[in-house]
Enzyme design. Structure first.
Site, short mmCIF file in Angstrom:
data_model
loop_
_atom_site.label_atom_id
_atom_site.label_comp_id
_atom_site.label_asym_id
_atom_site.label_seq_id
_atom_site.Cartn_x
_atom_site.Cartn_y
_atom_site.Cartn_z
N ALA A 89 0.80 -1.22 0.00
CA ALA A 89 0.00 0.00 0.00
C ALA A 89 0.84 1.27 0.00
CB ALA A 89 -0.95 -0.01 1.20
N GLU A 117 3.39 1.97 -1.66
CA GLU A 117 3.85 2.29 -3.01
C GLU A 117 2.75 2.81 -3.93
OE1 GLU A 117 6.48 -0.10 -0.82
OE2 GLU A 117 4.55 -0.81 -1.51
N HIS A 164 3.80 -0.44 12.59
CA HIS A 164 3.92 -0.40 11.14
C HIS A 164 2.56 -0.25 10.47
CE1 HIS A 164 5.89 -0.91 7.31
NE2 HIS A 164 5.04 -1.86 6.99
#
Length: 172
Positions: free
Chosen positions: A61, A63, A93
């Site tokens: 996601a 990118e 994260h």
């Protein structure tokens, strides 16, 4: 046609959009979920308009905004769909990926790209499966409807001859 947030998408006349070119960028991470999102989005776009769809599969996601930015800068499409699935793990994260992908898409929208964000951020795989499901959640289809409504809003604001990336009467 005046649209409100309560307008049933099935009652909207989408024909004024004509032929539309879409780029769907899909994250491979949690692929079974994103495959459902992709199918829901493609089915809905083809149901509503003369859709010419390009799909790009990428790793995750984070990118997605970069790929959409490159396309918007080099060869704009009429609309973009961002599809992904982020499931909370044991670290922060999850929050970084969810927040930064959404921020990147928002910034691109502010630059004029018409983007619908269907990057799911869920606590569990079961929540993701429900939201992506073709019969129950169908967030891919909902994102397609949201994108088409953005296109109608732009058409209302600019007029049909001023649509950036408009492809009426142009072969794909």
């Amino acid at each position: 046609m005046m649209l409100t947030s309560h307008t049933n998408p099935d009652a909207i006349d989408w024909s004024c959009l004509g032929q539309c070119r879409f780029l769907i960028v899909v994250a491979d991470y949690n692929r079974t979920i994103t495959d459902h999102l992709l199918k829901g989005a493609q089915d809905r776009l083809h149901q509503r308009v003369d859709a010419h769809i390009t799909v790009i599969q990428i790793a995750g996601a984070l990118e997605i905004p970069a790929v959409i930015h490159q396309s918007f800068s080099l060869h704009p499409f009429d609309g973009y769909l961002a599809l992904g699935c982020i499931i909370r793990g044991e670290t922060i994260h999850f929050e970084i990926v969810a927040n930064e992908s959404a921020r990147g898409l928002t910034l691109l929208g502010q630059k004029g790209a018409l983007i619908a964000n269907a990057i799911l951020a869920t606590e569990t795989i079961e929540q993701a499966e429900f939201r992506a499901g073709p019969t129950q959640g169908n967030r891919g289809g909902e994102a397609a409807d949201a994108l088409l409504r953005l296109m109608l809003a732009r058409r209302s604001l600019l007029g049909p001859g001023d649509m950036p990336g408009q492809t009426d009467n142009v072969s794909p």
